[in-house]
Write a protein that holds these residues in place. Structure first.
Motif, mmCIF file in Angstrom:
data_model
loop_
_atom_site.group_PDB
_atom_site.id
_atom_site.type_symbol
_atom_site.label_atom_id
_atom_site.label_comp_id
_atom_site.label_asym_id
_atom_site.label_seq_id
_atom_site.Cartn_x
_atom_site.Cartn_y
_atom_site.Cartn_z
ATOM 1 N N GLY A 1 0.820 -1.217 0.000
ATOM 2 C CA GLY A 1 0.000 0.000 0.000
ATOM 3 C C GLY A 1 0.847 1.258 0.000
ATOM 4 N N TRP A 2 1.915 1.239 0.779
ATOM 5 C CA TRP A 2 2.841 2.366 0.841
ATOM 6 C C TRP A 2 3.419 2.646 -0.551
ATOM 7 C CZ3 TRP A 2 4.628 6.113 3.987
ATOM 8 C CH2 TRP A 2 5.862 6.691 3.696
ATOM 9 N N GLY A 3 3.777 1.572 -1.255
ATOM 10 C CA GLY A 3 4.397 1.701 -2.576
ATOM 11 C C GLY A 3 3.499 2.319 -3.630
ATOM 12 N N VAL A 4 2.204 2.323 -3.407
ATOM 13 C CA VAL A 4 1.280 2.962 -4.344
ATOM 14 C C VAL A 4 1.454 4.479 -4.305
ATOM 15 C CG1 VAL A 4 -1.179 3.410 -4.790
ATOM 16 C CG2 VAL A 4 -0.406 1.092 -4.232
ATOM 17 N N PHE A 5 1.819 5.004 -3.132
ATOM 18 C CA PHE A 5 1.898 6.454 -2.946
ATOM 19 C C PHE A 5 3.322 6.996 -2.860
ATOM 20 C CE2 PHE A 5 -2.286 5.293 -1.465
ATOM 21 C CZ PHE A 5 -3.076 6.275 -2.029
ATOM 22 N N ARG A 6 4.262 6.174 -2.468
ATOM 23 C CA ARG A 6 5.624 6.649 -2.208
ATOM 24 C C ARG A 6 6.651 5.756 -2.900
ATOM 25 N NH1 ARG A 6 4.069 11.354 -0.179
ATOM 26 N NH2 ARG A 6 3.291 11.288 1.928
ATOM 27 N N THR A 7 7.778 6.342 -3.253
ATOM 28 C CA THR A 7 8.849 5.556 -3.873
ATOM 29 C C THR A 7 9.910 5.146 -2.863
ATOM 30 O OG1 THR A 7 9.997 7.601 -4.474
ATOM 31 C CG2 THR A 7 8.545 6.621 -6.140
ATOM 32 N N GLU A 8 10.028 5.885 -1.770
ATOM 33 C CA GLU A 8 11.021 5.528 -0.749
ATOM 34 C C GLU A 8 10.542 4.300 0.037
ATOM 35 O OE1 GLU A 8 8.489 8.861 1.022
ATOM 36 O OE2 GLU A 8 9.512 8.578 -0.877
ATOM 37 N N PRO A 9 11.460 3.619 0.708
ATOM 38 C CA PRO A 9 11.070 2.414 1.461
ATOM 39 C C PRO A 9 10.055 2.721 2.570
ATOM 40 C CG PRO A 9 13.462 2.593 1.302
ATOM 41 C CD PRO A 9 12.895 3.875 0.766
ATOM 42 N N CYS A 10 9.249 1.738 2.863
ATOM 43 C CA CYS A 10 8.256 1.860 3.936
ATOM 44 C C CYS A 10 8.986 2.187 5.241
ATOM 45 C CB CYS A 10 7.498 0.542 4.067
ATOM 46 S SG CYS A 10 6.241 0.549 5.343
ATOM 47 N N PRO A 11 8.545 3.203 5.976
ATOM 48 C CA PRO A 11 9.284 3.654 7.159
ATOM 49 C C PRO A 11 9.047 2.821 8.425
ATOM 50 C CG PRO A 11 7.380 5.048 6.819
ATOM 51 C CD PRO A 11 7.426 4.084 5.661
ATOM 52 N N TRP A 12 8.121 1.871 8.382
ATOM 53 C CA TRP A 12 7.787 1.135 9.596
ATOM 54 C C TRP A 12 8.279 -0.302 9.518
ATOM 55 C CZ3 TRP A 12 3.532 3.680 7.065
ATOM 56 C CH2 TRP A 12 3.346 4.990 7.515
ATOM 57 N N THR A 13 8.684 -0.808 10.642
ATOM 58 C CA THR A 13 9.156 -2.182 10.724
ATOM 59 C C THR A 13 7.981 -3.127 10.982
ATOM 60 O OG1 THR A 13 9.492 -2.129 13.118
ATOM 61 C CG2 THR A 13 11.349 -1.386 11.737
ATOM 62 N N ALA A 14 8.233 -4.402 10.777
ATOM 63 C CA ALA A 14 7.211 -5.418 11.065
ATOM 64 C C ALA A 14 6.835 -5.377 12.541
ATOM 65 C CB ALA A 14 7.735 -6.795 10.669
ATOM 66 N N GLU A 15 7.804 -5.095 13.411
ATOM 67 C CA GLU A 15 7.538 -5.036 14.853
ATOM 68 C C GLU A 15 6.642 -3.852 15.193
ATOM 69 O OE1 GLU A 15 10.659 -5.372 13.505
ATOM 70 O OE2 GLU A 15 10.817 -7.521 13.942
ATOM 71 N N GLN A 16 6.897 -2.697 14.577
ATOM 72 C CA GLN A 16 6.050 -1.528 14.830
ATOM 73 C C GLN A 16 4.613 -1.795 14.388
ATOM 74 O OE1 GLN A 16 8.708 1.127 12.604
ATOM 75 N NE2 GLN A 16 8.576 2.555 14.340
ATOM 76 N N LEU A 17 4.458 -2.405 13.237
ATOM 77 C CA LEU A 17 3.115 -2.692 12.733
ATOM 78 C C LEU A 17 2.418 -3.741 13.594
ATOM 79 C CD1 LEU A 17 3.965 -2.605 8.938
ATOM 80 C CD2 LEU A 17 2.759 -0.852 10.262
ATOM 81 N N ALA A 18 3.161 -4.715 14.079
ATOM 82 C CA ALA A 18 2.589 -5.720 14.981
ATOM 83 C C ALA A 18 2.094 -5.067 16.270
ATOM 84 C CB ALA A 18 3.611 -6.811 15.280
ATOM 85 N N ALA A 19 2.817 -4.062 16.748
ATOM 86 C CA ALA A 19 2.393 -3.339 17.956
ATOM 87 C C ALA A 19 1.091 -2.569 17.702
ATOM 88 C CB ALA A 19 3.492 -2.393 18.427
ATOM 89 N N VAL A 20 0.941 -2.013 16.507
ATOM 90 C CA VAL A 20 -0.297 -1.304 16.160
ATOM 91 C C VAL A 20 -1.458 -2.297 16.091
ATOM 92 C CG1 VAL A 20 -1.464 0.150 14.455
ATOM 93 C CG2 VAL A 20 0.968 0.506 14.919
ATOM 94 N N VAL A 21 -1.214 -3.442 15.488
ATOM 95 C CA VAL A 21 -2.246 -4.486 15.419
ATOM 96 C C VAL A 21 -2.673 -4.884 16.833
ATOM 97 C CG1 VAL A 21 -2.678 -6.910 14.795
ATOM 98 C CG2 VAL A 21 -1.594 -5.357 13.142
ATOM 99 N N ALA A 22 -1.709 -5.079 17.718
ATOM 100 C CA ALA A 22 -2.014 -5.467 19.105
ATOM 101 C C ALA A 22 -2.832 -4.385 19.803
ATOM 102 C CB ALA A 22 -0.728 -5.749 19.872
#
Length: 186
Positions: free
Chosen positions: A123-144
């Protein structure tokens, strides 16, 4: 800013937003078929990931979406113009917030956080060309965090969140109009 997400008549939800300027707005959702309120997913995702130019940062800055309703308070005299400038400036970040929140929402709604990092990256890549700024761990924390608040929502029918002032979107300055005047006459 204070955000209260509650069940509404008919089974959907509504986010009531109390901005620091005294304006209170309702943001209705169309999420009857989901256990996890869409706007709760936005608020948690945007807050936890520091997205000041997403939906709720834009609202905090004075943005008003077309489906919002004024409940109380007195908007500024130039509120409509400020909102228009802010939402136009935040078009791409709002798109990013939508796809990232959707990936987090899907992970919690379906109790399947396994692909959240890949989904966010795509999803990030649809809007931005730079690498996604969030790690898998950060996203897992948001999910939790969203899963935790969803349990609260299911138990009580509402969740109250405080939006940090630091995540308020800045309103772009108005375009400078060139004054047209009379040229010197002799």
């Amino acid at each position: 800013m204070l955000i209260t997400i509650a069940r509404a008549v008919g089974g959907s939800t509504v986010a009531r937003v109390r901005r620091p300027d005294g304006v209170v707005l309702d943001l209705p959702a169309y999420d009857r078929k989901h256990r996890v309120p869409h706007d709760l997913a936005h608020a948690v995702t945007e807050c936890e990931l520091g997205m000041a130019d997403g939906v709720f940062g834009s609202i905090a800055g004075g943005g008003v979406f077309s489906n919002m309703r004024l409940v109380s308070g007195r908007p500024r005299h130039d509120a409509a113009d400020r909102s228009k400038r802010l939402l136009a400036a935040n078009k791409a970040p709002l798109g990013v917030a939508e796809v990232v929140s959707a990936a987090i929402h899907h992970a919690v709604e379906h109790d399947d956080p396994g692909d959240v990092y890949d989904n966010v990256r795509r999803g990030w890549g649809v809007f931005r060309t730079e690498p996604c700024p969030w790690t898998a761990e950060q996203l897992a924390a948001v999910v939790a965090r969203l899963a935790e608040l969803t349990v609260d929502f299911e138990a009580t029918g509402k969740v109250v969140l405080t939006w940090p002032d630091a995540l308020t979107s800045r309103v772009p300055a108005p375009a400078v109009a060139h004054k047209r005047g009379r040229r010197g006459r002799i």
